[in-house]
Design an enzyme around this catalytic site. Structure first.
Site, PDB file in Angstrom:
ATOM      1  N   SER A   1      -7.855  -0.261   0.275  1.00  0.00           N
ATOM      2  CA  SER A   1      -8.368   1.092   0.216  1.00  0.00           C
ATOM      3  C   SER A   1      -7.821   1.922  -0.945  1.00  0.00           C
ATOM      4  CB  SER A   1      -8.046   1.817   1.525  1.00  0.00           C
ATOM      5  OG  SER A   1      -6.649   1.938   1.703  1.00  0.00           O
TER       6      SER A   1
ATOM      7  N   LYS B   1      -2.411   8.602  -4.246  1.00  0.00           N
ATOM      8  CA  LYS B   1      -3.564   8.428  -3.364  1.00  0.00           C
ATOM      9  C   LYS B   1      -3.761   9.679  -2.508  1.00  0.00           C
ATOM     10  CE  LYS B   1      -4.994   4.846   0.029  1.00  0.00           C
ATOM     11  NZ  LYS B   1      -4.600   3.536   0.608  1.00  0.00           N
TER      12      LYS B   1
ATOM     13  N   SER C   1      -4.002  -2.904   1.363  1.00  0.00           N
ATOM     14  CA  SER C   1      -4.648  -1.872   0.537  1.00  0.00           C
ATOM     15  C   SER C   1      -3.971  -1.535  -0.778  1.00  0.00           C
ATOM     16  CB  SER C   1      -4.811  -0.595   1.342  1.00  0.00           C
ATOM     17  OG  SER C   1      -5.961  -0.706   2.131  1.00  0.00           O
TER      18      SER C   1
END
Ligand code: GLN
Length: 485
Positions: free
Chosen positions: A152, A77, A176
């Site tokens: 997310s 990420k 997330s």
């Protein structure tokens, strides 16, 4: 086009590489080829640099450690620092920021021989549940490009689900990792707070953030966790608790396992999700697990508590972005203050600004006691509720999300609706306990549903064992989405 290695779980690739039947160069070539063909329609990655990755691989195949992830590309990420790689948290304010060091989790992956593929898309600074707040633009759900991948860590989950990644790291402050894993039909685990070092993770809410794996199956999840877990002197909140061998502990038996059912209100719970969860529970009972009713006291206060504590911490963590040290700087203003204001005004997106304002408000004199301090007290009560529940059961089962993947744009104008979608995931972060989402079927509109399992602190081994036993008796993790070029 042959890209069959991309579909295999990491634990199988590992054996194939060891036996010499899979060449890591061919594996990377297939993966990059697939990313080149499909990423533009999904936007799982913000950018990929094939030449650089190929060079990295060549170098590591020659000189790199032949560890547990030798030659395996792992996607990360965009909020995890990788030396010299642009790392932006999908925010304009960090545009061009290249960290001079790597996060501890990155160092640990590298020490096992992995190849790092950075820049999986995400909500800006991990604020969101849909990956729509990314400055770069949203990621699409690989099962239905009209829908969100969750957030997310939506880029990481969409990449794994569409075989544009073999396995990925995400971060989870209030769901997330688990919620996008659920929306995309893959496995996602948030470890115990302190289990994995946060050094080099660009902070959202420091007392809630954890890094964890997003993978095609539970065995890969256990493998990645074994690699990244463990004490790190560089993170004072990392726990001096030895990491287990999570793969070795996996067994298909659930005999004697007590599964707590918290009897949560099913207000807002989608009927299709409820049905799949009920069926998953029946599978657990069939495998020998025993149902126990438990009460999670004060859990109905989770969302309010989270959005006070998380925004307070975020407003404080984001204070450092002023145009001086990192990333974006607005064109010279009339004064220093003017430059700060313009940089922050232009650099942050709407959701980041909302959180900074909310967080600053709950921390301000006059409201601190009424909101922030009270939030901390309620958090302690929620944690005590978990402590009590875990005296009676080994794991707790509940849905990961009240609905399956929603449509792009559906909740963007209604932040409260977006926040409510975190109802089942947030309490694990407030209590610091580990939780995993495993695929447990599809709704009538063919959207994946995730079963969430939670365990007491540092009981990831038990959590993964239950997830594994469940997964081994189902076929859901084999149903990959059909993608067109
Ligand atoms: N959806 C939650 C939020 O927007 C959780 C995000 C996260 O876990 N990073 O705060």
């Amino acid at each position: 086009m042959n890209d069959s290695w991309c579909q295999a779980p990491i634990h199988q690739l590992r054996q194939a590489i060891e036996r010499g039947t899979c060449d890591p160069r061919e594996l990377l070539r297939q993966l990059l080829d697939r990313i080149t063909r499909l990423n533009s329609s999904l936007s799982a990655y913000m950018a990929v640099e094939p030449e650089r990755l190929t060079r990295q691989l060549e170098e590591r195949v020659r000189n790199g450690p032949r560890g547990r992830l030798f030659g395996i590309p792992i996607t990360v990420k965009d909020n995890l620092c990788v030396t010299d790689e642009e790392t932006t948290c999908a925010s304009r304010i960090l545009a061009g920021f290249r960290p001079p060091y790597s996060a501890t989790v990155i160092e640990r992956l590298l020490a096992e021989g992995a190849i790092i593929i950075p820049r999986a898309n995400m909500d800006e600074f991990a604020f969101g549940s849909s990956t729509e707040t990314s400055h770069f633009g949203p990621t699409k759900n690989p099962r239905d490009p009209e829908r969100v991948p969750g957030g997310s860590s939506g880029g990481s989950a969409a990449a794994v689900a569409s075989d544009l990644a073999l396995g990925a790291l995400g971060t989870d402050t209030g769901g997330s990792i688990r919620q996008p894993a659920s929306f995309c039909g893959v496995v996602g685990l948030k470890p115990t707070y302190g289990r994995v070092s946060r050094y080099g993770l660009i902070a959202f809410a420091s007392s809630l953030d954890q890094i964890g794996p997003i993978t095609k199956d539970v065995t890969d999840c256990a493998l990645l966790l074994s690699v990244i877990a463990g004490h790190d002197p560089k993170d004072s909140t990392s726990a001096p608790v030895k990491a287990d061998d999570y793969v070795g502990g996996l067994s298909p038996s659930l005999k004697g396992i007590r599964v707590g059912l918290p009897g949560l209100s099913d207000q807002g719970l989608d009927e299709g999700v409820r049905q799949r969860i009920d069926e998953a529970l029946k599978t657990l009972w069939r495998l020998g697990a025993q149902p126990i009713d438990v009460e999670l006291r004060h859990i109905d206060r989770s969302i309010a508590t989270y959005y006070i504590i998380a925004t307070a911490e975020a407003s404080s963590n984001l204070a450092r972005y002023d145009g001086i040290q990192y990333g974006y700087r607005a064109q010279a203003g009339a004064s220093l203050l003017d430059m700060y204001q313009r940089t922050r005004g232009e650099g942050f997106g709407a959701e980041a600004k909302r959180r900074i304002i909310l967080g600053t408000y709950v921390l301000s004199r006059g409201y601190y006691d009424a909101y922030y301090l009270k939030g901390l007290k309620v958090r302690t009560l929620i944690k005590q509720g978990f402590d009590e529940a875990f005296t009676r059961c080994d794991v707790i089962a509940m849905p990961t999300s009240p609905t399956a993947a929603f449509r792009l744009g559906e909740k963007m104008d209604n932040p409260l609706q977006m926040y409510l979608s975190d109802i089942y995931t947030i309490s694990a972060n407030l209590a610091g306990v580990p939780a995993v989402s495993v695929p447990c079927g599809f709704t009538s509109s063919d959207q994946p549903v995730g079963l969430q399992l939670l365990a007491n602190t540092f009981e990831e081994a038990k959590l993964l064992q239950v997830a594994y036993a469940y997964e081994q008796s189902t076929e859901w993790h084999h149903r990959t989405p059909a993608l067109s070029t």
